[in-house]
Design a protein around this motif. Structure first.
Motif, PDB file in Angstrom:
ATOM      1  N   ILE A 195       0.575  -1.446  -0.117  1.00 12.17           N
ATOM      2  CA  ILE A 195       0.040   0.096   0.156  1.00 12.17           C
ATOM      3  C   ILE A 195       0.731   0.964  -0.098  1.00 12.17           C
ATOM      4  CG2 ILE A 195      -1.873   1.413   1.159  1.00 12.17           C
ATOM      5  CD1 ILE A 195      -2.539  -1.269   2.733  1.00 12.17           C
ATOM      6  N   ALA A 196       0.488   2.230  -0.698  1.00 13.95           N
ATOM      7  CA  ALA A 196       1.092   3.168  -0.943  1.00 13.95           C
ATOM      8  C   ALA A 196       1.320   3.922   0.376  1.00 13.95           C
ATOM      9  CB  ALA A 196       0.850   3.838  -2.035  1.00 13.95           C
ATOM     10  N   SER A 197       2.206   4.574   0.747  1.00 10.85           N
ATOM     11  CA  SER A 197       2.981   5.573   2.348  1.00 10.85           C
ATOM     12  C   SER A 197       2.215   6.534   2.366  1.00 10.85           C
ATOM     13  CB  SER A 197       4.156   5.588   2.094  1.00 10.85           C
ATOM     14  OG  SER A 197       5.181   6.161   1.850  1.00 10.85           O
ATOM     15  N   GLU A 198       1.330   6.859   0.537  1.00 11.37           N
ATOM     16  CA  GLU A 198       1.242   8.320   0.633  1.00 11.37           C
ATOM     17  C   GLU A 198      -0.337   8.039   0.981  1.00 11.37           C
ATOM     18  OE1 GLU A 198       1.832   6.989  -3.251  1.00 11.37           O
ATOM     19  OE2 GLU A 198       2.984   7.242  -1.569  1.00 11.37           O
ATOM     20  N   VAL A 199      -0.915   6.808   0.748  1.00 16.60           N
ATOM     21  CA  VAL A 199      -2.806   6.969   0.539  1.00 16.60           C
ATOM     22  C   VAL A 199      -3.058   7.360   2.566  1.00 16.60           C
ATOM     23  CG1 VAL A 199      -4.150   5.485  -0.032  1.00 16.60           C
ATOM     24  CG2 VAL A 199      -2.407   5.340  -1.114  1.00 16.60           C
ATOM     25  N   SER A 200      -3.856   7.775   2.519  1.00 18.11           N
ATOM     26  CA  SER A 200      -4.613   8.285   4.296  1.00 18.11           C
ATOM     27  C   SER A 200      -5.649   7.271   4.414  1.00 18.11           C
ATOM     28  CB  SER A 200      -4.790   9.202   4.560  1.00 18.11           C
ATOM     29  OG  SER A 200      -6.188  10.172   3.543  1.00 18.11           O
ATOM     30  N   VAL A 201      -6.219   7.216   5.333  1.00 18.63           N
ATOM     31  CA  VAL A 201      -7.731   6.300   5.993  1.00 18.63           C
ATOM     32  C   VAL A 201      -8.693   6.741   4.913  1.00 18.63           C
ATOM     33  CG1 VAL A 201      -8.789   5.629   7.899  1.00 18.63           C
ATOM     34  CG2 VAL A 201      -6.615   5.229   7.454  1.00 18.63           C
ATOM     35  N   GLY A 202      -8.573   7.742   5.440  1.00 15.73           N
ATOM     36  CA  GLY A 202      -9.518   9.082   4.441  1.00 15.73           C
ATOM     37  C   GLY A 202      -9.838   8.923   3.191  1.00 15.73           C
ATOM     38  N   ALA A 203      -9.007   8.463   2.254  1.00 12.62           N
ATOM     39  CA  ALA A 203      -9.021   8.326   0.768  1.00 12.62           C
ATOM     40  C   ALA A 203      -9.315   6.914   0.750  1.00 12.62           C
ATOM     41  CB  ALA A 203      -7.967   8.549   0.052  1.00 12.62           C
ATOM     42  N   ALA A 204      -9.515   6.087   1.691  1.00 12.72           N
ATOM     43  CA  ALA A 204     -10.056   4.655   1.172  1.00 12.72           C
ATOM     44  C   ALA A 204     -11.474   4.493   1.624  1.00 12.72           C
ATOM     45  CB  ALA A 204      -8.831   3.771   1.312  1.00 12.72           C
ATOM     46  N   MET A 205     -11.744   4.991   2.853  1.00  9.37           N
ATOM     47  CA  MET A 205     -12.591   4.834   4.349  1.00  9.37           C
ATOM     48  C   MET A 205     -13.809   4.949   3.347  1.00  9.37           C
ATOM     49  SD  MET A 205     -12.947   8.269   7.035  1.00  9.37           S
ATOM     50  CE  MET A 205     -13.549   9.309   5.947  1.00  9.37           C
ATOM     51  N   THR A 206     -15.004   4.371   3.906  1.00  7.53           N
ATOM     52  CA  THR A 206     -16.552   4.838   3.016  1.00  7.53           C
ATOM     53  C   THR A 206     -17.165   5.768   4.194  1.00  7.53           C
ATOM     54  OG1 THR A 206     -17.042   2.675   2.798  1.00  7.53           O
ATOM     55  CG2 THR A 206     -18.826   3.734   3.170  1.00  7.53           C
ATOM     56  N   ARG A 207     -17.885   6.982   3.571  1.00 10.54           N
ATOM     57  CA  ARG A 207     -18.410   8.158   4.663  1.00 10.54           C
ATOM     58  C   ARG A 207     -18.991   7.843   4.286  1.00 10.54           C
ATOM     59  NH1 ARG A 207     -14.021  11.961   3.739  1.00 10.54           N
ATOM     60  NH2 ARG A 207     -12.483  11.560   2.344  1.00 10.54           N
ATOM     61  N   PHE A 208     -19.953   7.532   3.775  1.00 10.84           N
ATOM     62  CA  PHE A 208     -21.547   7.077   4.570  1.00 10.84           C
ATOM     63  C   PHE A 208     -21.611   6.429   5.458  1.00 10.84           C
ATOM     64  CE2 PHE A 208     -26.082   6.001   3.620  1.00 10.84           C
ATOM     65  CZ  PHE A 208     -26.585   6.975   4.514  1.00 10.84           C
ATOM     66  N   VAL A 209     -22.415   5.746   6.513  1.00 11.91           N
ATOM     67  CA  VAL A 209     -22.296   4.829   7.218  1.00 11.91           C
ATOM     68  C   VAL A 209     -22.977   4.641   7.852  1.00 11.91           C
ATOM     69  CG1 VAL A 209     -20.951   3.234   8.930  1.00 11.91           C
ATOM     70  CG2 VAL A 209     -19.898   5.230   7.486  1.00 11.91           C
ATOM     71  N   TYR A 210     -24.734   3.430   8.120  1.00 10.36           N
ATOM     72  CA  TYR A 210     -25.329   3.620   8.223  1.00 10.36           C
ATOM     73  C   TYR A 210     -24.839   2.848  10.092  1.00 10.36           C
ATOM     74  CZ  TYR A 210     -28.527   2.999   4.450  1.00 10.36           C
ATOM     75  OH  TYR A 210     -28.331   3.667   2.614  1.00 10.36           O
ATOM     76  N   THR A 211     -25.679   3.579  11.067  1.00  5.11           N
ATOM     77  CA  THR A 211     -25.648   3.335  12.181  1.00  5.11           C
ATOM     78  C   THR A 211     -26.471   2.938  13.131  1.00  5.11           C
ATOM     79  OG1 THR A 211     -25.563   5.389  13.095  1.00  5.11           O
ATOM     80  CG2 THR A 211     -23.471   5.334  12.074  1.00  5.11           C
ATOM     81  N   CYS A 212     -25.947   2.329  14.285  1.00 12.18           N
ATOM     82  CA  CYS A 212     -27.647   2.424  15.625  1.00 12.18           C
ATOM     83  C   CYS A 212     -27.589   3.256  16.333  1.00 12.18           C
ATOM     84  CB  CYS A 212     -27.705   0.823  15.545  1.00 12.18           C
ATOM     85  SG  CYS A 212     -28.635  -0.197  14.125  1.00 12.18           S
ATOM     86  N   SER A 213     -28.401   3.159  17.526  1.00 11.15           N
ATOM     87  CA  SER A 213     -27.619   3.648  18.433  1.00 11.15           C
ATOM     88  C   SER A 213     -28.094   2.778  19.513  1.00 11.15           C
ATOM     89  CB  SER A 213     -29.507   5.346  19.104  1.00 11.15           C
ATOM     90  OG  SER A 213     -30.079   4.314  19.042  1.00 11.15           O
ATOM     91  N   GLU A 214     -27.591   3.367  20.266  1.00  8.37           N
ATOM     92  CA  GLU A 214     -27.423   2.636  21.670  1.00  8.37           C
ATOM     93  C   GLU A 214     -29.238   1.886  21.863  1.00  8.37           C
ATOM     94  OE1 GLU A 214     -25.561   5.283  24.422  1.00  8.37           O
ATOM     95  OE2 GLU A 214     -23.579   4.467  23.884  1.00  8.37           O
TER      96      GLU A 214
END
Length: 158
Positions: A63-82
């Motif tokens: 994995i190229a060292s300059e690639v950040s988590v932010g570049a690869a992550m899924t931004r829209f995430v379904y969540t549930c509440s407590e």
């Protein structure tokens, strides 16, 4: 059923190198890592999110060292509440076809994570304890054989 929520959740920052997040996932055998900034969930990183950033020479992922988590992550995430029930979490996972759902509190801060592996382990413990014995008739056995274990868990919880 005992809550399958993992409360001590490992997470990464969107600014962390992707290679570092991959190393955490590999070492701890995780398939998903919540991405948190300022205490708030901003994304999810899955093993599938990392695949496009890997290359291989010698059979080891690179994995190229300059690639950040932010570049690869899924931004829209379904969540549930407590406050959501196990059944609501299961239904969401089945509907949107994901294997992990972050749990957030009223302020939107990450407070837990539910994975399909956690749910199956919890369900397995309940089966071993005999808590679903009344569902083991022939009719329900065929239900189990024709559907996934998670679907069967939802069936038993109804």
């Amino acid at each position: 059923m005992k809550s399958p929520i993992t409360r001590k959740v490992s997470h990464v920052s969107p600014r962390q190198p992707l290679a570092e997040a991959y190393a955490i996932m590999k070492q701890r055998q995780f398939r998903h890592l919540p991405v948190v900034e300022g205490g708030h969930l901003v994304g999810m990183l899955s093993d599938r999110d990392i695949l496009p950033y890997t290359g291989s020479k010698t059979g080891q992922p690179l994995i190229a060292s300059e690639v950040s988590v932010g570049a690869a992550m899924t931004r829209f995430v379904y969540t549930c509440s407590e406050d959501d029930s196990i059944e609501e979490v299961l239904n969401l996972m089945l509907r949107i076809k994901v294997d992990a759902v972050p749990i957030v509190n009223a302020e939107g801060r990450l407070s837990g994570l539910v994975t399909s592996r956690d749910l199956l382990r919890s369900f397995q413990k309940e089966l071993r304890a005999g808590h679903f014995a009344e569902h083991r008739s022939e009719e329900h056995t065929s239900e189990l054989q024709s559907h996934s274990f998670i679907s069967y868990a939802v069936f038993c919880l109804k």
